[in-house]
Design an enzyme around this catalytic site. Structure first.
Site, PDB file in Angstrom:
ATOM      1  NE  ARG A  28       0.398 -16.136   1.815  1.00 16.66           N
ATOM      2  CZ  ARG A  28       0.683 -14.894   1.458  1.00 16.66           C
ATOM      3  NH1 ARG A  28       1.336 -14.665   0.357  1.00 16.66           N
ATOM      4  NH2 ARG A  28       0.290 -13.884   2.207  1.00 16.66           N
ATOM      5  NE  ARG A  32       3.356 -14.340  -4.792  1.00 11.50           N
ATOM      6  CZ  ARG A  32       3.945 -13.391  -4.082  1.00 11.50           C
ATOM      7  NH1 ARG A  32       4.247 -12.256  -4.639  1.00 11.50           N
ATOM      8  NH2 ARG A  32       4.232 -13.592  -2.808  1.00 11.50           N
ATOM      9  NE  ARG A  41      -4.574 -13.902  -9.897  1.00 14.50           N
ATOM     10  CZ  ARG A  41      -3.667 -13.170  -9.282  1.00 14.50           C
ATOM     11  NH1 ARG A  41      -2.978 -13.689  -8.308  1.00 14.50           N
ATOM     12  NH2 ARG A  41      -3.468 -11.916  -9.632  1.00 14.50           N
ATOM     13  CG  ASP A  77      -5.105 -11.978   0.997  1.00 13.06           C
ATOM     14  OD1 ASP A  77      -3.996 -12.480   0.736  1.00 13.06           O
ATOM     15  OD2 ASP A  77      -5.238 -10.984   1.742  1.00 13.06           O
ATOM     16  CE1 TYR A 152      -0.841  -5.654   4.935  1.00 20.69           C
ATOM     17  CE2 TYR A 152      -1.895  -7.402   6.192  1.00 20.69           C
ATOM     18  CZ  TYR A 152      -0.863  -6.959   5.374  1.00 20.69           C
ATOM     19  OH  TYR A 152       0.136  -7.824   5.000  1.00 20.69           O
TER      20      TYR A 152
HETATM   21  O1  CP3 Z   1      -1.557 -21.194  -0.235  1.00 21.90           O
HETATM   22  C1  CP3 Z   1      -2.122 -20.323   0.420  1.00 21.90           C
HETATM   23  O2  CP3 Z   1      -1.758 -20.064   1.579  1.00 21.90           O
HETATM   24  C2  CP3 Z   1      -3.257 -19.647  -0.270  1.00 21.90           C
HETATM   25  C3  CP3 Z   1      -4.093 -18.690   0.371  1.00 21.90           C
HETATM   26  C4  CP3 Z   1      -3.535 -17.434   1.033  1.00 21.90           C
HETATM   27  C5  CP3 Z   1      -3.176 -16.224   0.356  1.00 21.90           C
HETATM   28  N1  CP3 Z   1      -2.940 -15.269   1.304  1.00 21.90           N
HETATM   29  C6  CP3 Z   1      -3.112 -16.024  -1.094  1.00 21.90           C
HETATM   30  C7  CP3 Z   1      -2.329 -14.888  -1.627  1.00 21.90           C
HETATM   31  C8  CP3 Z   1      -3.422 -17.204   2.391  1.00 21.90           C
HETATM   32  C9  CP3 Z   1      -3.630 -18.204   3.533  1.00 21.90           C
HETATM   33  C10 CP3 Z   1      -3.062 -15.837   2.552  1.00 21.90           C
HETATM   34  C11 CP3 Z   1      -2.937 -15.215   3.860  1.00 21.90           C
HETATM   35  C12 CP3 Z   1      -2.350 -13.881   3.976  1.00 21.90           C
HETATM   36  N2  CP3 Z   1      -2.513 -12.791   3.177  1.00 21.90           N
HETATM   37  C13 CP3 Z   1      -1.579 -13.481   5.084  1.00 21.90           C
HETATM   38  C14 CP3 Z   1      -1.244 -14.371   6.249  1.00 21.90           C
HETATM   39  C15 CP3 Z   1      -0.194 -15.346   5.892  1.00 21.90           C
HETATM   40  C16 CP3 Z   1       1.189 -14.835   5.923  1.00 21.90           C
HETATM   41  O3  CP3 Z   1       1.837 -14.908   4.860  1.00 21.90           O
HETATM   42  O4  CP3 Z   1       1.626 -14.373   6.971  1.00 21.90           O
HETATM   43  C17 CP3 Z   1      -1.218 -12.141   4.899  1.00 21.90           C
HETATM   44  C18 CP3 Z   1      -0.361 -11.316   5.821  1.00 21.90           C
HETATM   45  C19 CP3 Z   1      -1.819 -11.697   3.688  1.00 21.90           C
HETATM   46  C20 CP3 Z   1      -1.747 -10.349   3.065  1.00 21.90           C
HETATM   47  C21 CP3 Z   1      -1.123 -10.465   1.729  1.00 21.90           C
HETATM   48  N3  CP3 Z   1      -1.791 -10.855   0.580  1.00 21.90           N
HETATM   49  C22 CP3 Z   1       0.240 -10.301   1.377  1.00 21.90           C
HETATM   50  C23 CP3 Z   1       1.322  -9.853   2.336  1.00 21.90           C
HETATM   51  C24 CP3 Z   1       0.370 -10.609   0.023  1.00 21.90           C
HETATM   52  C25 CP3 Z   1       1.638 -10.689  -0.796  1.00 21.90           C
HETATM   53  C26 CP3 Z   1       1.879  -9.493  -1.631  1.00 21.90           C
HETATM   54  C27 CP3 Z   1       2.929  -9.801  -2.678  1.00 21.90           C
HETATM   55  O5  CP3 Z   1       2.556  -9.885  -3.852  1.00 21.90           O
HETATM   56  O6  CP3 Z   1       4.110  -9.957  -2.324  1.00 21.90           O
HETATM   57  C28 CP3 Z   1      -0.909 -10.952  -0.447  1.00 21.90           C
HETATM   58  C29 CP3 Z   1      -1.229 -11.390  -1.812  1.00 21.90           C
HETATM   59  C30 CP3 Z   1      -1.492 -12.840  -1.974  1.00 21.90           C
HETATM   60  N4  CP3 Z   1      -2.289 -13.590  -1.170  1.00 21.90           N
HETATM   61  C31 CP3 Z   1      -0.983 -13.655  -3.012  1.00 21.90           C
HETATM   62  C32 CP3 Z   1      -1.511 -14.939  -2.808  1.00 21.90           C
HETATM   63  C33 CP3 Z   1      -1.317 -16.166  -3.667  1.00 21.90           C
HETATM   64  C34 CP3 Z   1      -0.089 -13.188  -4.133  1.00 21.90           C
HETATM   65  C35 CP3 Z   1      -0.916 -12.437  -5.116  1.00 21.90           C
HETATM   66  C36 CP3 Z   1      -0.620 -12.785  -6.527  1.00 21.90           C
HETATM   67  O7  CP3 Z   1      -0.395 -13.947  -6.860  1.00 21.90           O
HETATM   68  O8  CP3 Z   1      -0.669 -11.843  -7.333  1.00 21.90           O
END
Ligand code: CP3
Length: 350
Positions: A28, A32, A41, A77, A152
């Site tokens: 990550r 954010r 974004r 994602d 999910y």
């Molecule tokens: O730097 C990176 O790792 C970028 C790419 C990335 C994202 N999601 C971007 C993202 C990666 C590798 C993921 C993987 C991901 N997504 C996982 C596996 C990694 C882990 O954390 O265990 C999982 C479980 C998800 C599902 C998911 N997507 C979650 C739990 C969330 C967070 C929700 C929240 O807002 O708290 C997301 C959203 C997400 N994916 C964001 C980002 C940058 C945040 C969205 C935003 O900025 O509005």
């Protein structure tokens, strides 16, 4: 033809080869905690952003301008391929993926179609551009692991106990196997798209599989993860496998065919070495929350992780899970430098 690329510290550590310093990247790292991410974004919803090549490239590159990381992670994602095959889902800010019609019976599983490269042209385009822009810095492609995606889909959103998911795993093993097999095929197709476009390593995030006991993992998850890693083997790119709370599963996650086993912050790396078969590198595992404490505390903990990592055949420094949104980017910049500086002293002594 893309230019020939040198294999730097990240790829070499994954392959358990000598490195001039321990490589580092942060799960990550794109996202954010960076003001420039929030600016890029703007008001574009997450899943729309994941389908705009220019934005994907920009956000993937952002952390590399701040941190001396040894690898980039593709901005996308784990639910992007599901969206691409027509699953009605959204990523809700502060919540995570939410599925409009959860998948709970044979008919719904039957409707999950395979993913074709044409479903994700924006991924191919963005990876190609990144490959050109990154030069020798490798791009890590990724996909969601079968248990995590199934959770999910079955729960309909994030879940603490994965109740319906486990009910299907225990109570309807054939349906479960069919669902996980389809999810494995989708992950394979999504990873192949990324590798064929230029990703030089892949990570399978089975983030929530830590809730499964080892015997059930072996029976109900391992065959599907093994299928994914075997399908990628011929490309010769390092394959990383990570989940949260998977201390009891580390050996099995390696057995699935990973070259690198990701470790969360709960298990010290020297203990993880004992839990994983020989012939694997390790990735991890600084508690991301320690970066919220004063820098000297974080630095001391990072030194401990480096020392424990030296007992592994190869070590890629990372956090034990993703960067927390409130993390000061300055702390991550210092951390990447510390990893390089302190590990360079020990280079050649392993
Ligand atoms: O730097 C990176 O790792 C970028 C790419 C990335 C994202 N999601 C971007 C993202 C990666 C590798 C993921 C993987 C991901 N997504 C996982 C596996 C990694 C882990 O954390 O265990 C999982 C479980 C998800 C599902 C998911 N997507 C979650 C739990 C969330 C967070 C929700 C929240 O807002 O708290 C997301 C959203 C997400 N994916 C964001 C980002 C940058 C945040 C969205 C935003 O900025 O509005």
């Amino acid at each position: 033809m893309p230019a020939a690329r040198r294999d730097g510290p990240f790829l070499n550590a994954c392959r358990r080869l000598p490195v001039p310093h321990t490589p580092v990247w942060f799960m990550r790292q794109a996202g954010r905690s960076l003001p420039e991410y929030r600016e890029a974004r703007g008001t574009v919803p997450m899943l729309e952003a994941c389908a705009i090549p220019d934005l994907i490239v920009e956000i993937t590159m952002q952390p590399l301008r701040r941190y001396a990381v040894d690898a980039a992670i593709f901005f996308s994602d784990i639910v992007v391929p599901l969206k691409a095959i027509g699953v009605d889902l959204d990523i809700k800010p502060g919540v995570g993926p939410v599925i409009a019609e959860p998948i709970r019976d044979a008919a719904a599983v039957g409707r999950l179609r395979p993913l074709w490269p044409d479903d994700v042209p924006y991924v191919t385009e963005a990876v190609r551009s990144l490959e050109a822009e990154l030069g020798d810095i490798p791009l890590i492609g990724f996909a969601g692991g079968p248990f995590t995606l199934a959770s999910y889909l079955i729960e309909g959103g994030p879940s603490k106990n994965h109740e319906r998911t486990k009910a299907m795993m225990y109570g309807e093993p054939e349906l479960w196997a069919r669902l996980l097999d389809r999810l494995a095929d989708i992950a394979i197709a999504y990873l192949k798209v990324q590798v064929e476009a230029g990703a030089r390593a892949i990570q399978l995030f089975d983030s929530w599989v830590g809730g499964v006991a080892p015997a059930d993992y072996r029976r109900s998850v391992l065959p599907h993860s093994t299928k994914i890693f075997s399908a990628l083997e011929a490309y010769g790119v390092p394959r990383i496998h990570f989940g949260v709370g998977t201390g009891e599963l580390l050996g099995l996650m390696g057995e699935a065919g990973a070259d690198v086993v990701g470790v969360d912050w709960r298990v010290p790396l020297d203990e993880a070495v004992r839990r994983v078969d020989a012939g694997k590198a390790l990735q991890g595992n600084l508690d991301p929350a320690v970066l919220l404490a004063p820098w000297e505390i974080a630095a001391e903990r990072a030194r401990e992780v480096l020392a424990q990592g030296r007992t592994a055949e190869g070590h890629v420094f990372n956090l034990g899970h993703g960067v927390l949104p409130s993390t000061d980017p300055g702390a991550l910049a210092r951390l990447a430098d510390l990893v390089h500086e302190e590990s360079a002293v020990h280079a050649g002594t392993r």
